[in-house]
Design a protein around this motif. Structure first.
Motif, PDB file in Angstrom:
ATOM      1  N   MET A 129       0.799  -1.201   0.000  1.00 52.66           N
ATOM      2  CA  MET A 129       0.000   0.000   0.000  1.00 52.66           C
ATOM      3  C   MET A 129       0.840   1.264   0.000  1.00 52.66           C
ATOM      4  SD  MET A 129      -3.686  -0.133   1.405  1.00 52.66           S
ATOM      5  CE  MET A 129      -4.616   1.043   0.709  1.00 52.66           C
ATOM      6  N   GLY A 130       1.967   1.182   0.622  1.00 50.30           N
ATOM      7  CA  GLY A 130       2.908   2.282   0.526  1.00 50.30           C
ATOM      8  C   GLY A 130       2.537   3.498   1.368  1.00 50.30           C
ATOM      9  N   LEU A 131       2.861   4.632   0.807  1.00 53.99           N
ATOM     10  CA  LEU A 131       2.698   5.904   1.510  1.00 53.99           C
ATOM     11  C   LEU A 131       1.243   6.223   1.813  1.00 53.99           C
ATOM     12  CD1 LEU A 131       4.068   8.468   2.582  1.00 53.99           C
ATOM     13  CD2 LEU A 131       3.758   9.447   0.305  1.00 53.99           C
ATOM     14  N   LEU A 132       0.343   6.032   0.847  1.00 49.85           N
ATOM     15  CA  LEU A 132      -1.079   6.324   1.071  1.00 49.85           C
ATOM     16  C   LEU A 132      -1.674   5.442   2.158  1.00 49.85           C
ATOM     17  CD1 LEU A 132      -2.429   6.946  -2.546  1.00 49.85           C
ATOM     18  CD2 LEU A 132      -2.054   8.601  -0.724  1.00 49.85           C
ATOM     19  N   GLY A 133      -1.294   4.186   2.199  1.00 53.40           N
ATOM     20  CA  GLY A 133      -1.782   3.281   3.242  1.00 53.40           C
ATOM     21  C   GLY A 133      -1.312   3.709   4.612  1.00 53.40           C
ATOM     22  N   THR A 134      -0.059   4.122   4.694  1.00 50.43           N
ATOM     23  CA  THR A 134       0.491   4.586   5.971  1.00 50.43           C
ATOM     24  C   THR A 134      -0.231   5.848   6.428  1.00 50.43           C
ATOM     25  OG1 THR A 134       2.649   3.678   5.360  1.00 50.43           O
ATOM     26  CG2 THR A 134       2.608   5.284   7.150  1.00 50.43           C
ATOM     27  N   ILE A 135      -0.457   6.759   5.514  1.00 47.25           N
ATOM     28  CA  ILE A 135      -1.176   7.997   5.855  1.00 47.25           C
ATOM     29  C   ILE A 135      -2.597   7.673   6.295  1.00 47.25           C
ATOM     30  CG2 ILE A 135      -2.165  10.125   4.902  1.00 47.25           C
ATOM     31  CD1 ILE A 135       0.386  10.371   3.190  1.00 47.25           C
ATOM     32  N   ALA A 136      -3.279   6.777   5.594  1.00 48.42           N
ATOM     33  CA  ALA A 136      -4.653   6.419   5.954  1.00 48.42           C
ATOM     34  C   ALA A 136      -4.714   5.768   7.330  1.00 48.42           C
ATOM     35  CB  ALA A 136      -5.255   5.491   4.904  1.00 48.42           C
ATOM     36  N   ARG A 137      -3.736   4.915   7.632  1.00 49.89           N
ATOM     37  CA  ARG A 137      -3.731   4.245   8.948  1.00 49.89           C
ATOM     38  C   ARG A 137      -3.443   5.203  10.086  1.00 49.89           C
ATOM     39  NH1 ARG A 137       0.288  -0.337   7.910  1.00 49.89           N
ATOM     40  NH2 ARG A 137       0.602   1.065   6.233  1.00 49.89           N
ATOM     41  N   HIS A 138      -2.735   6.272   9.816  1.00 49.06           N
ATOM     42  CA  HIS A 138      -2.349   7.213  10.869  1.00 49.06           C
ATOM     43  C   HIS A 138      -3.018   8.572  10.705  1.00 49.06           C
ATOM     44  CE1 HIS A 138       0.519   4.335  12.346  1.00 49.06           C
ATOM     45  NE2 HIS A 138       1.011   4.205  11.125  1.00 49.06           N
ATOM     46  N   LEU A 139      -4.132   8.604   9.995  1.00 49.32           N
ATOM     47  CA  LEU A 139      -4.847   9.856   9.754  1.00 49.32           C
ATOM     48  C   LEU A 139      -5.277  10.524  11.059  1.00 49.32           C
ATOM     49  CD1 LEU A 139      -5.876  11.615   7.424  1.00 49.32           C
ATOM     50  CD2 LEU A 139      -8.052  10.419   7.599  1.00 49.32           C
ATOM     51  N   ASP A 140      -5.745   9.730  12.011  1.00 52.45           N
ATOM     52  CA  ASP A 140      -6.182  10.297  13.286  1.00 52.45           C
ATOM     53  C   ASP A 140      -5.020  10.963  14.015  1.00 52.45           C
ATOM     54  OD1 ASP A 140      -5.220   7.578  13.613  1.00 52.45           O
ATOM     55  OD2 ASP A 140      -5.777   7.789  15.728  1.00 52.45           O
ATOM     56  N   ALA A 141      -3.832  10.376  13.939  1.00 58.81           N
ATOM     57  CA  ALA A 141      -2.669  10.950  14.615  1.00 58.81           C
ATOM     58  C   ALA A 141      -2.145  12.182  13.882  1.00 58.81           C
ATOM     59  CB  ALA A 141      -1.559   9.906  14.734  1.00 58.81           C
ATOM     60  N   LEU A 142      -2.375  12.256  12.576  1.00 58.85           N
ATOM     61  CA  LEU A 142      -1.887  13.389  11.799  1.00 58.85           C
ATOM     62  C   LEU A 142      -2.766  14.623  11.936  1.00 58.85           C
ATOM     63  CD1 LEU A 142      -0.839  11.516   8.522  1.00 58.85           C
ATOM     64  CD2 LEU A 142       0.670  12.513  10.250  1.00 58.85           C
ATOM     65  N   ILE A 143      -4.082  14.448  11.809  1.00 62.51           N
ATOM     66  CA  ILE A 143      -4.953  15.633  11.855  1.00 62.51           C
ATOM     67  C   ILE A 143      -5.721  15.757  13.173  1.00 62.51           C
ATOM     68  CG2 ILE A 143      -5.210  15.712   9.361  1.00 62.51           C
ATOM     69  CD1 ILE A 143      -8.012  14.633   9.689  1.00 62.51           C
ATOM     70  N   GLY A 144      -5.723  14.714  13.987  1.00 62.94           N
ATOM     71  CA  GLY A 144      -6.455  14.739  15.256  1.00 62.94           C
ATOM     72  C   GLY A 144      -6.081  15.890  16.175  1.00 62.94           C
ATOM     73  N   PRO A 145      -4.791  16.106  16.453  1.00 62.41           N
ATOM     74  CA  PRO A 145      -4.432  17.214  17.360  1.00 62.41           C
ATOM     75  C   PRO A 145      -4.879  18.585  16.846  1.00 62.41           C
ATOM     76  CG  PRO A 145      -2.603  15.686  17.161  1.00 62.41           C
ATOM     77  CD  PRO A 145      -3.644  15.265  16.145  1.00 62.41           C
ATOM     78  N   GLY A 146      -4.808  18.778  15.558  1.00 62.51           N
ATOM     79  CA  GLY A 146      -5.260  20.060  15.003  1.00 62.51           C
ATOM     80  C   GLY A 146      -6.755  20.248  15.134  1.00 62.51           C
ATOM     81  N   VAL A 147      -7.507  19.177  14.861  1.00 62.70           N
ATOM     82  CA  VAL A 147      -8.968  19.227  14.911  1.00 62.70           C
ATOM     83  C   VAL A 147      -9.467  19.282  16.351  1.00 62.70           C
ATOM     84  CG1 VAL A 147     -11.064  17.857  14.469  1.00 62.70           C
ATOM     85  CG2 VAL A 147      -9.318  18.102  12.706  1.00 62.70           C
ATOM     86  N   MET A 148      -8.858  18.481  17.213  1.00 62.14           N
ATOM     87  CA  MET A 148      -9.379  18.336  18.576  1.00 62.14           C
ATOM     88  C   MET A 148      -8.775  19.312  19.573  1.00 62.14           C
ATOM     89  SD  MET A 148      -9.802  14.235  18.917  1.00 62.14           S
ATOM     90  CE  MET A 148      -8.549  13.603  17.841  1.00 62.14           C
ATOM     91  N   LEU A 149      -7.606  19.891  19.246  1.00 60.03           N
ATOM     92  CA  LEU A 149      -6.962  20.771  20.221  1.00 60.03           C
ATOM     93  C   LEU A 149      -6.599  22.153  19.671  1.00 60.03           C
ATOM     94  CD1 LEU A 149      -4.641  18.148  21.921  1.00 60.03           C
ATOM     95  CD2 LEU A 149      -6.686  19.185  22.886  1.00 60.03           C
ATOM     96  N   LEU A 150      -5.866  22.215  18.566  1.00 58.24           N
ATOM     97  CA  LEU A 150      -5.373  23.511  18.092  1.00 58.24           C
ATOM     98  C   LEU A 150      -6.490  24.444  17.632  1.00 58.24           C
ATOM     99  CD1 LEU A 150      -2.122  22.469  16.193  1.00 58.24           C
ATOM    100  CD2 LEU A 150      -2.332  23.575  18.429  1.00 58.24           C
ATOM    101  N   TYR A 151      -7.366  23.967  16.742  1.00 56.18           N
ATOM    102  CA  TYR A 151      -8.455  24.830  16.286  1.00 56.18           C
ATOM    103  C   TYR A 151      -9.403  25.210  17.427  1.00 56.18           C
ATOM    104  CZ  TYR A 151     -12.478  26.746  13.972  1.00 56.18           C
ATOM    105  OH  TYR A 151     -13.509  27.574  13.632  1.00 56.18           O
ATOM    106  N   PRO A 152      -9.831  24.261  18.279  1.00 53.20           N
ATOM    107  CA  PRO A 152     -10.683  24.655  19.408  1.00 53.20           C
ATOM    108  C   PRO A 152     -10.007  25.653  20.358  1.00 53.20           C
ATOM    109  CG  PRO A 152     -10.873  22.317  19.050  1.00 53.20           C
ATOM    110  CD  PRO A 152      -9.765  22.803  18.161  1.00 53.20           C
ATOM    111  N   LEU A 153      -8.707  25.521  20.540  1.00 55.19           N
ATOM    112  CA  LEU A 153      -7.970  26.473  21.377  1.00 55.19           C
ATOM    113  C   LEU A 153      -8.023  27.872  20.765  1.00 55.19           C
ATOM    114  CD1 LEU A 153      -6.130  26.783  23.868  1.00 55.19           C
ATOM    115  CD2 LEU A 153      -4.207  26.360  22.341  1.00 55.19           C
ATOM    116  N   TYR A 154      -7.748  27.956  19.467  1.00 54.82           N
ATOM    117  CA  TYR A 154      -7.803  29.233  18.755  1.00 54.82           C
ATOM    118  C   TYR A 154      -9.218  29.830  18.795  1.00 54.82           C
ATOM    119  CZ  TYR A 154      -8.205  32.358  14.747  1.00 54.82           C
ATOM    120  OH  TYR A 154      -8.492  33.423  13.938  1.00 54.82           O
ATOM    121  N   ALA A 155     -10.214  29.005  18.510  1.00 57.27           N
ATOM    122  CA  ALA A 155     -11.604  29.481  18.495  1.00 57.27           C
ATOM    123  C   ALA A 155     -12.063  29.894  19.897  1.00 57.27           C
ATOM    124  CB  ALA A 155     -12.519  28.402  17.931  1.00 57.27           C
TER     125      ALA A 155
END
Length: 156
Positions: free
Chosen positions: A1-27
């Motif tokens: 699967m390569g790079l796309l598979g790795t990104i898909a498996r770790h999507l929560d770790a990649l965008i989770g902090p921004g969605v769950m912490l950084l943007y809510p902190l800013y807002a």
């Protein structure tokens, strides 16, 4: 699967902090600075719900390990709570918290029945001001205010 598979498996770790912490902190910081209380409600409710999710995860981590989709379900739920298109946190507050949780509705039994009814209809901040007024001028003065307001309401 390569790079796309790795990104898909770790999507929560990649965008989770921004969605769950950084943007809510800013807002939340923007909400503190704005004069409107609607955004305060959205972000206070978000942080309350996020705290509940975190407590749930900490309490049930052994069980959640068996559900590989849990991080993605959490991410989607937090997206719904956070995104301005949905304002999910405000929705939950309006439709569930406000209906079923009554905080600040206690009024001291030292007031007359009529005074307690009036105080229960007020917001917590207004009630604090009225109780300060009663402390300064006495409950008789508050009774006169209620009677004057009732007479005025009958006129209109």
């Amino acid at each position: 699967m390569g790079l796309l598979g790795t990104i898909a498996r770790h999507l929560d770790a990649l965008i989770g902090p921004g969605v769950m912490l950084l943007y809510p902190l800013y807002a939340s910081m923007r909400a503190i600075e704005s004069p409107s209380t609607l955004d305060d409600q959205q972000w206070l409710t978000y942080w309350m719900l996020y705290s509940f999710i975190t407590l749930f995860e900490l309490s049930c981590w052994k069980v959640l390990q068996w559900f590989p989709l849990w991080p993605y379900m959490k991410l989607v739920f937090c997206l719904w709570l956070v995104l301005p298109i949905f304002n999910g946190a405000a929705y939950i507050y309006e439709n569930f918290v406000r209906k079923y949780v009554k905080i600040g509705s206690y009024v001291s039994p030292t007031y007359t029945e009529e005074q307690r009814k009036v105080l229960q209809m007020m917001s917590l901040d207004a009630r604090k001001s009225v109780e300060q007024y009663i402390e300064n001028y006495g409950s008789e003065a508050f009774a006169r205010v209620i009677k004057a307001a009732a007479k005025e309401a009958k006129k209109h």
